[in-house]
Design a protein around this motif. Sequence first.
Motif, PDB file in Angstrom:
ATOM      1  N   PHE A   3      27.749   8.004 -25.515  1.00 34.45           N
ATOM      2  CA  PHE A   3      27.922   6.830 -26.075  1.00 34.45           C
ATOM      3  C   PHE A   3      27.185   6.809 -27.312  1.00 34.45           C
ATOM      4  CE2 PHE A   3      24.118   5.228 -23.360  1.00 34.45           C
ATOM      5  CZ  PHE A   3      23.323   4.645 -24.497  1.00 34.45           C
TER       6      PHE A   3
ATOM      7  N   GLY B 173      27.480   8.954 -29.619  1.00 35.11           N
ATOM      8  CA  GLY B 173      28.725   9.468 -30.528  1.00 35.11           C
ATOM      9  C   GLY B 173      29.813   8.335 -30.523  1.00 35.11           C
ATOM     10  N   VAL B 174      30.157   7.704 -29.348  1.00 31.65           N
ATOM     11  CA  VAL B 174      31.023   6.821 -29.524  1.00 31.65           C
ATOM     12  C   VAL B 174      30.796   5.437 -30.534  1.00 31.65           C
ATOM     13  CG1 VAL B 174      31.864   4.642 -28.112  1.00 31.65           C
ATOM     14  CG2 VAL B 174      32.000   6.822 -27.061  1.00 31.65           C
TER      15      VAL B 174
ATOM     16  N   VAL C 265      29.060   6.256 -33.012  1.00 31.18           N
ATOM     17  CA  VAL C 265      29.249   6.849 -34.541  1.00 31.18           C
ATOM     18  C   VAL C 265      30.877   6.510 -34.714  1.00 31.18           C
ATOM     19  CG1 VAL C 265      29.548   9.002 -35.798  1.00 31.18           C
ATOM     20  CG2 VAL C 265      27.552   8.348 -34.480  1.00 31.18           C
ATOM     21  N   GLY C 266      31.497   6.770 -33.862  1.00 28.71           N
ATOM     22  CA  GLY C 266      33.140   6.995 -34.063  1.00 28.71           C
ATOM     23  C   GLY C 266      33.549   5.238 -34.269  1.00 28.71           C
TER      24      GLY C 266
END
Lengths: 327, 323
Positions: free
Chosen positions: A64, A66-67, A69-70
């Motif tokens: 999450f 990483g989510v 970051v996206g």
Amino acid sequence: MRKEKISYRKAIYKALDYALGSDEKTVFLGEDISAYGGAFGVSADLYKKYPTRVISTPISEGSFTGVAVGLSMTGYRVITEIMFMDFMTLAMDQIINHAANIHYMYGGQIACPIVVRTPAGGYRGYGPSHSKAMENLFMSIPGVKIVAPSSVEDAYGCFLSAVYDNNPVIFVEHKLLYNLEEEAELQSGKQVPLGKARVIKEGGDVTIVSHSYGVALAKEALADLEADGIDAELIDLRSIKPLDIETVIESVSKTGRLVTVEEGSIFGGVGAEVACQVIENCLQYIDGRIVRVGKADVPIPASLTAERFVLPSKGSIIEGVKKSLSW
Amino acid sequence: MDILEFYKKALTIRFFEEKVDWLFSRGLLGGTTHLCIGQEATAVGVVGALRQDDYIVSTHRGHGHLIAKGADITKIFSELLGKREGYCKGRGGTQHLCVMELNFLGTNGITGGGLPIAAGAALSIKLSGEDRIAVCFFGEGASNQGTFHESLNMASIWNLPILFVCENNMYAMSTRFSDISKFDDVALRAASFGIPSVIIDGMDAGRVFENTKKIAEKIRQGGGPALIEAKTYRFCGHSKSDARLYRTREEEAAWKQKDPLPKMELKLLEVISQGEIEVIKRSIKASVDDAYEVAVAGEDPGVEEALEGAYAQREDLLPQGNI
């Protein structure tokens, strides 16, 4: 606007509410932040006010983050909650190899405006994996800012600064500060700039530098020190990176003595960095021993009694100050 | 599907990668590289089926994806050469190559690192109510990372508009997938998240294109995540210094029989002549060589480019806007 008594927990709630309410391109991600209201009750009913943008996640810190970051690369400001700072280890790849690098490694094409909120710290008998204050882990990571306010007003204002900063910011909330209540004036949306330390008490004999819950402990020590005729100056760094070393240097140039207080490890800690920068910049003014007060180089034991031997305390701060003055 | 355009893209990728290989063999490039020679069909087939505004998250073996997305190969060469004119000012290099204007959210040096980032881009699309999709390339090796399982799970529970594309080239560096997985197919793993999947011949650009087109449209209409597993093969080693001791020359030869480029040429011969194909080849080869010559004549970064930019400034213009 009149001052009112308000808790540190509530101040962060209000700042979250302000950030989510004033900008639809703001998202809040974390575990148990819906009906549970966050493990420490900070986000409370925000999931009802912003049902699509307060998103309770699976137990997947690594992804999450990483989510986040996206999301941040595609137009959102993101706030995440890592339930205990110890769990940051699970999110490290996305913070260190991705979020922290992105603005630089992509040549400035894009940035990652993410605030990683995290409850930290010990003194509660939670043991080795639920008690750490690990600000120092992030000090060597370029691209990341680290903020750890100790007062109610700073919790609100620094949080908003972190949200509107265009970089990943680690926002450390000490668990023992959540119930701290202070008379505070939380002007709607008012930001406290990052990278500015605050002189909490002026004094001429010794400079104590701390942040987060260490400031609360140092405040307790001040009265005892005064009773012993020691006039200490207390500085709250508020943000560790960027570090307001000028304020510290100015103070040490006056007092000649430096004591640093932190809850993380002394070895490779915040105090080590502060002390070294002081030595580099104003060695000529130092006429006492520099003392670092912090956690012993062992994991944090679960026993409340044993924990007291490992973590800094009012007593160890007083001892540190006296050691500094005795030389 | 415009077979001629696909062929030209695939040829560009092949010649680009061969040039990079040659540059490494001469010691003209620093760092390392992961070439996608042999895997061109997945790049052109998948990307060719997408819209320009769809997001792509790529892998360490990402030059093909980026070229297929329409990047300027001169600027990719510049980036690989560490030049100021590169897409990332020479700071990213081969494994950190991002082109925001193409909605290309980066190649990625961490195996599995791109999976959650793609899920984040998909969540962004969903929250903004857009009809684009996010596409995440990854290898079969990455399917053993936690991020694979965590990201597929989140994509599934949030019904995200995301297409996971597994380029299964059988080897995670030197490790054969059958040695690190009970099953040969990554697609089986999608089932445990309730994500529909399809296994296709990744050496056939037409097959890849048709499947992607169909699946992408379904995702675009709110159908939720899907996974394509394209069985493919890299003809060269994992990176620049790989003696390929973990596989046989016979196996390599067998896969080279499936080279996607001759397959495309065969199709093309139905509409153009062999002579015309040769002209196209020469022209693309020359354009790749020219791009390199332009890039290598570029400027090296100055000390400012090296030392500045770790932090974004408040006034930097981001898509978020500033407050």
